[in-house]
Design a protein around this motif. Structure first.
Motif, PDB file in Angstrom:
ATOM      1  N   LEU A  94       2.941   6.079  10.563  1.00  0.00           N
ATOM      2  CA  LEU A  94       3.732   7.346   9.856  1.00  0.00           C
ATOM      3  C   LEU A  94       2.797   8.024   8.959  1.00  0.00           C
ATOM      4  CD1 LEU A  94       7.122   5.837   8.759  1.00  0.00           C
ATOM      5  CD2 LEU A  94       6.848   7.560  10.483  1.00  0.00           C
ATOM      6  N   GLN A  95       1.802   7.260   8.165  1.00  0.00           N
ATOM      7  CA  GLN A  95       1.031   8.083   7.354  1.00  0.00           C
ATOM      8  C   GLN A  95      -0.301   8.686   8.120  1.00  0.00           C
ATOM      9  OE1 GLN A  95       0.497   4.858   4.443  1.00  0.00           O
ATOM     10  NE2 GLN A  95       2.116   5.824   3.141  1.00  0.00           N
ATOM     11  N   SER A  96      -0.513   8.207   9.337  1.00  0.00           N
ATOM     12  CA  SER A  96      -1.638   8.708   9.789  1.00  0.00           C
ATOM     13  C   SER A  96      -1.375   9.928  10.928  1.00  0.00           C
ATOM     14  CB  SER A  96      -2.465   7.522  10.753  1.00  0.00           C
ATOM     15  OG  SER A  96      -1.596   7.111  11.868  1.00  0.00           O
ATOM     16  N   HIS A  97      -0.279  10.181  10.865  1.00  0.00           N
ATOM     17  CA  HIS A  97       0.351  11.158  11.771  1.00  0.00           C
ATOM     18  C   HIS A  97       0.714  12.525  10.998  1.00  0.00           C
ATOM     19  CE1 HIS A  97       2.770  13.387  14.849  1.00  0.00           C
ATOM     20  NE2 HIS A  97       2.403  12.773  15.596  1.00  0.00           N
ATOM     21  N   SER A  98       0.144  13.614  11.251  1.00  0.00           N
ATOM     22  CA  SER A  98       0.278  14.963  10.563  1.00  0.00           C
ATOM     23  C   SER A  98       1.738  15.160  10.296  1.00  0.00           C
ATOM     24  CB  SER A  98      -0.428  15.886  11.279  1.00  0.00           C
ATOM     25  OG  SER A  98      -0.085  16.279  12.295  1.00  0.00           O
ATOM     26  N   MET A  99       2.662  14.753  11.211  1.00  0.00           N
ATOM     27  CA  MET A  99       4.028  15.337  11.225  1.00  0.00           C
ATOM     28  C   MET A  99       4.889  14.293  10.338  1.00  0.00           C
ATOM     29  SD  MET A  99       4.766  18.001  13.122  1.00  0.00           S
ATOM     30  CE  MET A  99       6.665  17.933  13.035  1.00  0.00           C
ATOM     31  N   THR A 100       4.356  13.185  10.190  1.00  0.00           N
ATOM     32  CA  THR A 100       5.063  12.179   9.379  1.00  0.00           C
ATOM     33  C   THR A 100       4.408  11.861   8.081  1.00  0.00           C
ATOM     34  OG1 THR A 100       4.135  10.426  10.780  1.00  0.00           O
ATOM     35  CG2 THR A 100       6.378  11.263  11.449  1.00  0.00           C
ATOM     36  N   GLN A 101       3.255  12.146   7.952  1.00  0.00           N
ATOM     37  CA  GLN A 101       2.320  11.694   6.866  1.00  0.00           C
ATOM     38  C   GLN A 101       3.150  11.809   5.282  1.00  0.00           C
ATOM     39  OE1 GLN A 101      -1.567  12.718   7.137  1.00  0.00           O
ATOM     40  NE2 GLN A 101      -0.824  14.939   6.687  1.00  0.00           N
ATOM     41  N   ASN A 102       3.793  12.932   5.341  1.00  0.00           N
ATOM     42  CA  ASN A 102       4.466  13.595   3.762  1.00  0.00           C
ATOM     43  C   ASN A 102       5.820  13.033   3.714  1.00  0.00           C
ATOM     44  OD1 ASN A 102       2.023  14.594   2.909  1.00  0.00           O
ATOM     45  ND2 ASN A 102       2.342  16.401   4.259  1.00  0.00           N
ATOM     46  N   ILE A 103       6.418  12.247   4.695  1.00  0.00           N
ATOM     47  CA  ILE A 103       7.865  11.744   4.607  1.00  0.00           C
ATOM     48  C   ILE A 103       7.963  10.585   3.633  1.00  0.00           C
ATOM     49  CG2 ILE A 103       9.877  10.757   5.759  1.00  0.00           C
ATOM     50  CD1 ILE A 103       8.814  12.012   8.491  1.00  0.00           C
ATOM     51  N   PRO A 104       8.761  10.579   2.542  1.00  0.00           N
ATOM     52  CA  PRO A 104       8.839   9.611   1.828  1.00  0.00           C
ATOM     53  C   PRO A 104       9.350   8.284   2.403  1.00  0.00           C
ATOM     54  CG  PRO A 104       9.871  11.354   0.846  1.00  0.00           C
ATOM     55  CD  PRO A 104       9.438  11.778   1.966  1.00  0.00           C
ATOM     56  N   VAL A 105       8.660   7.075   2.139  1.00  0.00           N
ATOM     57  CA  VAL A 105       9.226   5.917   2.721  1.00  0.00           C
ATOM     58  C   VAL A 105       9.712   4.749   1.649  1.00  0.00           C
ATOM     59  CG1 VAL A 105       8.582   3.844   4.126  1.00  0.00           C
ATOM     60  CG2 VAL A 105       7.677   6.031   4.825  1.00  0.00           C
ATOM     61  N   ILE A 106      11.013   4.070   2.012  1.00  0.00           N
ATOM     62  CA  ILE A 106      11.266   3.128   1.047  1.00  0.00           C
ATOM     63  C   ILE A 106      11.502   1.806   2.074  1.00  0.00           C
ATOM     64  CG2 ILE A 106      13.199   2.298  -0.369  1.00  0.00           C
ATOM     65  CD1 ILE A 106      14.090   5.235  -0.609  1.00  0.00           C
ATOM     66  N   LEU A 107      10.545   0.973   1.383  1.00  0.00           N
ATOM     67  CA  LEU A 107      10.547  -0.264   2.177  1.00  0.00           C
ATOM     68  C   LEU A 107      11.780  -1.262   1.848  1.00  0.00           C
ATOM     69  CD1 LEU A 107       6.921  -1.498   1.627  1.00  0.00           C
ATOM     70  CD2 LEU A 107       7.963  -0.505   3.808  1.00  0.00           C
ATOM     71  N   LEU A 108      12.564  -1.722   2.811  1.00  0.00           N
ATOM     72  CA  LEU A 108      13.555  -2.627   2.797  1.00  0.00           C
ATOM     73  C   LEU A 108      12.996  -4.061   2.925  1.00  0.00           C
ATOM     74  CD1 LEU A 108      16.358  -0.803   4.990  1.00  0.00           C
ATOM     75  CD2 LEU A 108      16.187  -0.980   2.459  1.00  0.00           C
ATOM     76  N   THR A 109      13.267  -5.010   2.179  1.00  0.00           N
ATOM     77  CA  THR A 109      12.485  -6.229   2.301  1.00  0.00           C
ATOM     78  C   THR A 109      13.241  -7.341   1.531  1.00  0.00           C
ATOM     79  OG1 THR A 109      10.567  -7.477   2.284  1.00  0.00           O
ATOM     80  CG2 THR A 109      10.708  -5.986   0.719  1.00  0.00           C
ATOM     81  N   ALA A 110      13.301  -8.511   2.235  1.00  0.00           N
ATOM     82  CA  ALA A 110      13.623  -9.879   1.407  1.00  0.00           C
ATOM     83  C   ALA A 110      12.462 -10.612   1.096  1.00  0.00           C
ATOM     84  CB  ALA A 110      14.645 -10.596   2.561  1.00  0.00           C
ATOM     85  N   LYS A 111      11.302 -10.078   1.580  1.00  0.00           N
ATOM     86  CA  LYS A 111       9.803 -10.573   1.256  1.00  0.00           C
ATOM     87  C   LYS A 111       9.180 -10.201  -0.028  1.00  0.00           C
ATOM     88  CE  LYS A 111       5.821 -11.587   3.821  1.00  0.00           C
ATOM     89  NZ  LYS A 111       4.938 -11.146   4.746  1.00  0.00           N
ATOM     90  N   VAL A 112       9.830 -10.896  -1.023  1.00  0.00           N
ATOM     91  CA  VAL A 112       9.321 -10.192  -2.574  1.00  0.00           C
ATOM     92  C   VAL A 112       8.425 -11.556  -3.283  1.00  0.00           C
ATOM     93  CG1 VAL A 112      11.191  -8.641  -2.766  1.00  0.00           C
ATOM     94  CG2 VAL A 112      11.801 -11.093  -3.420  1.00  0.00           C
ATOM     95  N   GLU A 113       7.648 -12.271  -2.535  1.00  0.00           N
ATOM     96  CA  GLU A 113       7.168 -13.078  -3.510  1.00  0.00           C
ATOM     97  C   GLU A 113       5.971 -12.214  -4.087  1.00  0.00           C
ATOM     98  OE1 GLU A 113       5.487 -16.534  -1.230  1.00  0.00           O
ATOM     99  OE2 GLU A 113       7.469 -16.713  -0.295  1.00  0.00           O
ATOM    100  N   LYS A 114       5.242 -12.820  -5.056  1.00  0.00           N
ATOM    101  CA  LYS A 114       4.460 -12.034  -6.134  1.00  0.00           C
ATOM    102  C   LYS A 114       3.380 -11.253  -5.102  1.00  0.00           C
ATOM    103  CE  LYS A 114       1.554 -12.474 -10.209  1.00  0.00           C
ATOM    104  NZ  LYS A 114       0.942 -13.170 -11.011  1.00  0.00           N
ATOM    105  N   GLN A 115       2.770 -12.139  -4.262  1.00  0.00           N
ATOM    106  CA  GLN A 115       1.502 -11.363  -3.454  1.00  0.00           C
ATOM    107  C   GLN A 115       2.135 -10.165  -2.761  1.00  0.00           C
ATOM    108  OE1 GLN A 115       2.571 -14.781  -3.207  1.00  0.00           O
ATOM    109  NE2 GLN A 115       2.403 -15.278  -1.209  1.00  0.00           N
ATOM    110  N   ASP A 116       3.316 -10.363  -2.216  1.00  0.00           N
ATOM    111  CA  ASP A 116       3.976  -9.313  -1.295  1.00  0.00           C
ATOM    112  C   ASP A 116       4.169  -7.964  -2.305  1.00  0.00           C
ATOM    113  OD1 ASP A 116       4.105 -10.939   0.931  1.00  0.00           O
ATOM    114  OD2 ASP A 116       6.050 -11.825   0.147  1.00  0.00           O
ATOM    115  N   LEU A 117       4.650  -8.483  -3.426  1.00  0.00           N
ATOM    116  CA  LEU A 117       4.821  -7.101  -4.320  1.00  0.00           C
ATOM    117  C   LEU A 117       3.794  -6.403  -4.673  1.00  0.00           C
ATOM    118  CD1 LEU A 117       7.791  -8.517  -6.612  1.00  0.00           C
ATOM    119  CD2 LEU A 117       8.080  -7.301  -4.541  1.00  0.00           C
ATOM    120  N   ILE A 118       2.683  -7.088  -4.915  1.00  0.00           N
ATOM    121  CA  ILE A 118       1.363  -6.698  -5.395  1.00  0.00           C
ATOM    122  C   ILE A 118       0.762  -5.743  -4.096  1.00  0.00           C
ATOM    123  CG2 ILE A 118      -1.215  -7.324  -5.854  1.00  0.00           C
ATOM    124  CD1 ILE A 118      -0.120  -9.839  -7.252  1.00  0.00           C
TER     125      ILE A 118
END
Length: 138
Positions: A70-94
């Motif tokens: 998404l971020q490498s395509h000119s049409m989509t690079q400025n669309i805000p993205v919210i991640l949905l995740t159950a993967k929330v260990e410290k290293q993931d959050l970092i």
């Protein structure tokens, strides 16, 4: 004010239905869903939504790969993205804090508060919680 358009990319079909229903009902937004990464990328580039909710853990092409595309395509690079995740260990959050994203919503989430969370992360106009309050008082 025009209606916001949100794209949800998550491989769990039932979760897509729940998210779509919550965001349309409580947020008043138009929501498209895709349970496949590549189809989600196609929708993002052809429809150019106002925001994307993106699952991190998906088969074939995970959410972080989708985010990179998404971020490498000119049409989509400025669309805000919210991640949905159950993967929330410290290293993931970092790792997530180093990404250019609007925010993270942790699974499982409260469906009644999802639209408010999305609006806050995207800094969109505050959502009136009329439906939430009416529902809770019954």
């Amino acid at each position: 004010m025009s209606t916001k358009h949100i794209l949800v990319i998550d491989d769990e079909k039932n979760l897509c239905i729940i998210i779509k229903t919550c965001l349309e009902y409580f947020g008043g937004w138009q929501v498209r869903t895709s349970t496949e990464s590549k189809h989600g990328l196609l929708l993002a580039s052809t429809e150019v939504p106002d925001a994307i909710l993106l699952d991190v853990i998906m088969p074939k092409m995970d959410g972080l790969m989708v985010l990179t595309a998404l971020q490498s395509h000119s049409m989509t690079q400025n669309i805000p993205v919210i991640l949905l995740t159950a993967k929330v260990e410290k290293q993931d959050l970092i790792q997530y804090t180093r990404l250019s994203i609007a925010g993270i919503i942790v699974k499982p989430f409260d469906p009644l508060k999802l639209a408010v969370q999305v609006a806050e992360l995207l800094k969109w106009e505050k959502i009136e919680n009329v439906r939430i309050h009416a529902h809770q008082s019954q």
